[in-house]
Design a protein around this motif. Structure first.
Motif, PDB file in Angstrom:
ATOM      1  N   THR A  17      38.059  28.004  42.300  1.00  0.00           N
ATOM      2  CA  THR A  17      38.657  28.675  41.464  1.00  0.00           C
ATOM      3  C   THR A  17      40.089  29.470  41.928  1.00  0.00           C
ATOM      4  O   THR A  17      40.178  30.666  42.257  1.00  0.00           O
ATOM      5  CB  THR A  17      37.918  29.771  40.805  1.00  0.00           C
ATOM      6  OG1 THR A  17      37.304  30.509  41.661  1.00  0.00           O
ATOM      7  CG2 THR A  17      37.004  29.050  39.627  1.00  0.00           C
ATOM      8  N   ILE A 318      37.234  33.191  57.962  1.00  0.00           N
ATOM      9  CA  ILE A 318      37.389  33.546  56.534  1.00  0.00           C
ATOM     10  C   ILE A 318      37.906  32.237  55.826  1.00  0.00           C
ATOM     11  O   ILE A 318      37.483  31.935  54.451  1.00  0.00           O
ATOM     12  CB  ILE A 318      38.479  34.653  56.188  1.00  0.00           C
ATOM     13  CG1 ILE A 318      38.297  35.420  55.053  1.00  0.00           C
ATOM     14  CG2 ILE A 318      39.944  33.960  56.329  1.00  0.00           C
ATOM     15  CD1 ILE A 318      38.972  36.631  55.171  1.00  0.00           C
ATOM     16  N   LEU A 322      35.796  31.165  52.508  1.00  0.00           N
ATOM     17  CA  LEU A 322      36.424  30.757  51.037  1.00  0.00           C
ATOM     18  C   LEU A 322      35.841  29.491  50.693  1.00  0.00           C
ATOM     19  O   LEU A 322      35.446  29.338  49.688  1.00  0.00           O
ATOM     20  CB  LEU A 322      37.775  30.971  51.393  1.00  0.00           C
ATOM     21  CG  LEU A 322      38.449  32.434  51.444  1.00  0.00           C
ATOM     22  CD1 LEU A 322      39.784  32.303  52.129  1.00  0.00           C
ATOM     23  CD2 LEU A 322      38.191  33.189  50.129  1.00  0.00           C
ATOM     24  N   MET A 326      33.470  30.213  47.523  1.00  0.00           N
ATOM     25  CA  MET A 326      34.024  30.347  46.422  1.00  0.00           C
ATOM     26  C   MET A 326      33.388  29.601  45.205  1.00  0.00           C
ATOM     27  O   MET A 326      32.744  28.715  45.395  1.00  0.00           O
ATOM     28  CB  MET A 326      35.362  30.223  46.437  1.00  0.00           C
ATOM     29  CG  MET A 326      36.473  31.100  47.063  1.00  0.00           C
ATOM     30  SD  MET A 326      38.313  30.487  47.301  1.00  0.00           S
ATOM     31  CE  MET A 326      38.734  30.412  45.322  1.00  0.00           C
ATOM     32  N   ALA A 327      33.545  30.148  44.272  1.00  0.00           N
ATOM     33  CA  ALA A 327      32.889  29.358  42.918  1.00  0.00           C
ATOM     34  C   ALA A 327      33.852  28.218  42.424  1.00  0.00           C
ATOM     35  O   ALA A 327      35.036  28.222  42.591  1.00  0.00           O
ATOM     36  CB  ALA A 327      33.005  30.437  41.719  1.00  0.00           C
ATOM     37  N   VAL A 334      35.909  28.962  34.404  1.00  0.00           N
ATOM     38  CA  VAL A 334      37.563  29.306  34.508  1.00  0.00           C
ATOM     39  C   VAL A 334      38.172  28.281  33.982  1.00  0.00           C
ATOM     40  O   VAL A 334      37.949  27.134  34.450  1.00  0.00           O
ATOM     41  CB  VAL A 334      37.767  29.767  35.718  1.00  0.00           C
ATOM     42  CG1 VAL A 334      39.340  29.964  35.716  1.00  0.00           C
ATOM     43  CG2 VAL A 334      37.224  31.224  36.105  1.00  0.00           C
TER      44      VAL A 334
ATOM     45  N   GLU B  73      38.835  35.284  32.447  1.00  0.00           N
ATOM     46  CA  GLU B  73      37.928  34.475  32.972  1.00  0.00           C
ATOM     47  C   GLU B  73      37.904  34.870  34.495  1.00  0.00           C
ATOM     48  O   GLU B  73      36.775  34.803  35.065  1.00  0.00           O
ATOM     49  CB  GLU B  73      38.125  32.893  32.740  1.00  0.00           C
ATOM     50  CG  GLU B  73      38.078  32.745  31.304  1.00  0.00           C
ATOM     51  CD  GLU B  73      38.454  31.081  31.101  1.00  0.00           C
ATOM     52  OE1 GLU B  73      38.252  30.594  30.147  1.00  0.00           O
ATOM     53  OE2 GLU B  73      39.449  30.634  31.991  1.00  0.00           O
ATOM     54  N   MET B  74      39.088  35.248  34.901  1.00  0.00           N
ATOM     55  CA  MET B  74      39.028  35.423  36.535  1.00  0.00           C
ATOM     56  C   MET B  74      38.379  36.770  36.892  1.00  0.00           C
ATOM     57  O   MET B  74      37.862  37.177  37.772  1.00  0.00           O
ATOM     58  CB  MET B  74      40.442  35.278  37.219  1.00  0.00           C
ATOM     59  CG  MET B  74      40.713  33.755  37.482  1.00  0.00           C
ATOM     60  SD  MET B  74      39.687  33.044  38.661  1.00  0.00           S
ATOM     61  CE  MET B  74      40.095  33.771  40.153  1.00  0.00           C
ATOM     62  N   ASN B  77      34.980  36.296  37.106  1.00  0.00           N
ATOM     63  CA  ASN B  77      34.813  35.562  38.533  1.00  0.00           C
ATOM     64  C   ASN B  77      34.836  36.684  39.608  1.00  0.00           C
ATOM     65  O   ASN B  77      34.004  36.573  40.570  1.00  0.00           O
ATOM     66  CB  ASN B  77      35.807  34.696  38.450  1.00  0.00           C
ATOM     67  CG  ASN B  77      35.507  33.656  39.623  1.00  0.00           C
ATOM     68  OD1 ASN B  77      34.061  33.324  39.900  1.00  0.00           O
ATOM     69  ND2 ASN B  77      36.610  32.774  40.320  1.00  0.00           N
ATOM     70  N   ARG B  80      31.438  38.645  39.378  1.00  0.00           N
ATOM     71  CA  ARG B  80      30.317  37.650  39.647  1.00  0.00           C
ATOM     72  C   ARG B  80      30.376  37.350  41.141  1.00  0.00           C
ATOM     73  O   ARG B  80      29.413  36.623  41.912  1.00  0.00           O
ATOM     74  CB  ARG B  80      30.169  36.541  38.973  1.00  0.00           C
ATOM     75  CG  ARG B  80      29.820  36.708  37.462  1.00  0.00           C
ATOM     76  CD  ARG B  80      29.802  35.420  36.760  1.00  0.00           C
ATOM     77  NE  ARG B  80      29.595  35.595  35.181  1.00  0.00           N
ATOM     78  CZ  ARG B  80      30.207  35.040  34.197  1.00  0.00           C
ATOM     79  NH1 ARG B  80      30.963  33.547  34.625  1.00  0.00           N
ATOM     80  NH2 ARG B  80      30.132  35.089  33.139  1.00  0.00           N
ATOM     81  N   GLY B  82      32.451  35.282  42.764  1.00  0.00           N
ATOM     82  CA  GLY B  82      32.954  33.816  43.121  1.00  0.00           C
ATOM     83  C   GLY B  82      34.565  33.665  43.539  1.00  0.00           C
ATOM     84  O   GLY B  82      34.934  32.533  43.791  1.00  0.00           O
ATOM     85  N   ALA B  83      35.373  34.492  43.085  1.00  0.00           N
ATOM     86  CA  ALA B  83      36.769  34.297  43.643  1.00  0.00           C
ATOM     87  C   ALA B  83      37.044  34.535  45.140  1.00  0.00           C
ATOM     88  O   ALA B  83      36.282  35.261  45.782  1.00  0.00           O
ATOM     89  CB  ALA B  83      37.507  35.649  42.866  1.00  0.00           C
ATOM     90  N   ALA B  84      38.274  34.215  45.364  1.00  0.00           N
ATOM     91  CA  ALA B  84      38.688  34.358  46.807  1.00  0.00           C
ATOM     92  C   ALA B  84      38.512  35.723  47.254  1.00  0.00           C
ATOM     93  O   ALA B  84      37.980  35.991  48.181  1.00  0.00           O
ATOM     94  CB  ALA B  84      39.789  33.724  47.009  1.00  0.00           C
ATOM     95  N   VAL B  87      34.903  36.797  48.042  1.00  0.00           N
ATOM     96  CA  VAL B  87      34.277  36.218  49.098  1.00  0.00           C
ATOM     97  C   VAL B  87      34.915  37.059  50.450  1.00  0.00           C
ATOM     98  O   VAL B  87      34.385  37.314  51.158  1.00  0.00           O
ATOM     99  CB  VAL B  87      34.743  34.792  49.254  1.00  0.00           C
ATOM    100  CG1 VAL B  87      34.402  34.168  50.724  1.00  0.00           C
ATOM    101  CG2 VAL B  87      33.936  33.890  48.206  1.00  0.00           C
ATOM    102  N   ALA B  88      36.204  37.211  50.394  1.00  0.00           N
ATOM    103  CA  ALA B  88      36.835  38.077  51.611  1.00  0.00           C
ATOM    104  C   ALA B  88      36.535  39.375  51.440  1.00  0.00           C
ATOM    105  O   ALA B  88      36.076  39.727  52.738  1.00  0.00           O
ATOM    106  CB  ALA B  88      38.313  37.912  51.334  1.00  0.00           C
ATOM    107  N   SER B 307      44.358  38.608  48.334  1.00  0.00           N
ATOM    108  CA  SER B 307      43.492  37.768  49.234  1.00  0.00           C
ATOM    109  C   SER B 307      44.364  37.648  50.696  1.00  0.00           C
ATOM    110  O   SER B 307      43.579  37.777  51.627  1.00  0.00           O
ATOM    111  CB  SER B 307      43.326  36.593  48.475  1.00  0.00           C
ATOM    112  OG  SER B 307      44.613  35.803  48.551  1.00  0.00           O
TER     113      SER B 307
END
Lengths: 338, 338
Positions: A17, A318, A322, A326-327, A334, B73-74, B77, B80, B82-84, B87-88, B307
């Motif tokens: 995403t 990282i 990622l 990441m989803a 999305v 939508e993001m 995300n 939840r 799942g976005a960069a 994760v970071a 990010s």
């Protein structure tokens, strides 16, 4: 490299995403590591750092800003945890090993320091070869063994570091031999020479290149004649990593000369190398061009010890996180681009 | 900035067991953080990331590669994980907060997302101002409150991120206003426009600049007329950090426009900003020059969300660890230079 793992990793990147390519070199890094590690889930969690130390006979020519005793003193500093690489290794949770290949001053036994004594430093290569064949072979083997220990310990990434007063002179001389370049193209201030000091260093290197000129066409001979213990050990370690398929994070000027020597000894080894940073040592640029790999960082670092490579480890981690966590557009529901 | 802390940090750097300056920009970073935090022991352990989201009326002009629904939508995300940036933040152990300032699609209540609803996106600034005064003031305040929460939570470093389909168009228009530059100097592909798409985006921005031209000389009016909710919130957050003395790690193109807006609203704010990376978005270069701060990384990133700033956090941490934990020459009994 595992081409199928690379293709799978590339396909995954497109599904994550984010706009395709928006994570730039972090995407490339994850894909490269996936191809090197032959996996869909690349990782850089377990990092094994080995610092090779050795003294240089050419220090007698007055080519360093620091006295030669500092090599042994810094070996003690590595062992006691006070050096930059010691701190960086702690921050990263990385394993740090020091291999002393031979210093002018005997450090005695030290916790965390492996001794592989090839003599009290190399010979002065302005007068003769830096190493005899046996020494050079043993130094290469010391590097190979360190890489094998890293592999056995389950390392995801190997970092080689170096310490040796005078070793930018040796590395520059070796680079001149490998690149058929004059000393002035590769010699720089190292730990902090004045312009006059750099001029003298160039003269010293040119004398060595002249003395050994009939023998510099073969990389092993170039390494033996104008290299150093720790440079040969790094070369052996890098070669071994390439053979075993263990990714290497290359540090700065001296490490990159070792990486280039490894590539000349076994073309293709470079596929396993990631250049961590563009060194402030001016000659590094030519080495980077010769290897054809863009460095990750450009922070004006010029310390060695593997410190620049250590600083780049979080980028690998990282990039992997990622890639792995990441989803995808489908998972996160999305919408994709128009 | 604390000049005495800066001098102490500089003096300490010279005593550490390395050639002076050999850690390049990591030394500068540690010294800068010491001066910002007014301490001999700078740190970047506790990182507070706030992602501001908002939609843009100008998306109606077809200036993005992605549909407008992606903003909401993001946001889901982010929530939840799942976005960069999600994760970071996990990798860094950083606190992640999302502030939804108004999206076209209602996301409903989401864990970890604060709502500060200013409307279903900004108005189309090709037709009129993007925000009314009340909206712009509230968006600035939302950023200020986020920075204050970070401060209260004991943050060492603040990161602002953004999400909003169309926001490189708004950011480029605002940058044009602040720099008195034409759209073609600041507009780029954003999330992935074709060259034709970029040409259309330039036309749209030029129309907006023409419509609002009599009002763009004041930074608040420029922000209100061609900015966006999340850009105003970032600006307010950065201003607040500068006032409170909390170091800011600035992300990419959009964040840097907000940083420049903050500097124009309160000259000197820039002392508290560290630019994390040089964005792949071409217009970023002009913004970097205008702020006069060299970015730390150059990895071709162009994702936003904060990010790129997150990717730079480990550099701050390692710079602090080296500064605080390395042994001095005296402690390690290492000889100094000739």
């Amino acid at each position: 490299l595992d081409e199928s793992a690379r293709q799978n990793a590339l396909a995954r990147q497109v599904r994550l995403t984010k706009p395709p390519g928006a994570l730039g070199r972090l995407e490339e890094l994850a894909v490269h590591l996936a191809a090197m590690q032959g996996t869909e889930q690349p990782r850089a969690d377990r990092v094994h750092i080995v610092v090779f130390a050795g003294d240089h006979g050419v220090a007698a020519e007055g080519i360093s800003a620091f006295p030669q005793v500092v090599t042994a003193e810094m070996v003690k500093n590595f062992a006691r945890g006070g050096a930059a690489i010691s701190v960086a290794a702690r921050v990263l949770g990385a394993r740090l090993e020091v291999v002393n290949l031979g210093t002018v001053v005997d450090t005695g036994a030290l916790d965390g320091v492996t001794r592989c004594d090839l003599g009290p430093g190399t010979a002065n290569f302005v007068i003769g070869p830096a190493m005899d064949e046996h020494q050079c072979v043993r130094a290469l083997a010391a590097g190979r063994h360190a890489a094998e220990r890293a592999r056995l310990a389950g390392a995801d990434v190997f970092i080689g570091g170096e310490m040796g007063i005078g070793n930018t002179t040796a590395a520059a001389a070796l680079a001149c031999a490998l690149l058929s370049a004059p000393a002035e193209a590769l010699a720089g201030p190292g730990t902090g020479l004045s312009p006059d000091g750099v001029a003298h260093k160039i003269t010293v290197i040119d004398r060595a290149l002249s003395l050994h000129r009939d023998h510099l066409g073969r990389p092993f001979e170039a390494l033996r004649r104008v290299g150093g213990f720790e440079i040969a050990a790094l070369t052996g370690g890098y070669l071994s990593c390439a053979q075993m398929g263990l990714p290497v994070l290359v540090d700065g000027f001296i490490s990159t000369v070792a990486a280039l020597t490894a590539e000349r000894l076994r073309p293709g080894a470079v596929d396993w190398f990631i250049l961590s940073h563009a060194s402030a040592e001016p000659g590094h640029r030519q080495l980077v061009q010769a290897l054809g790999i863009p460095p990750l960082l450009d922070l004006g670092l010029r310390l060695g010890e593997g410190s620049g490579a250590a600083v780049a480890v979080p980028l690998l981690r990282i990039a992997c996180a990622l890639h792995n966590q990441m989803a995808t557009f489908a998972e996160a529901e999305v919408s994709e681009r128009h």
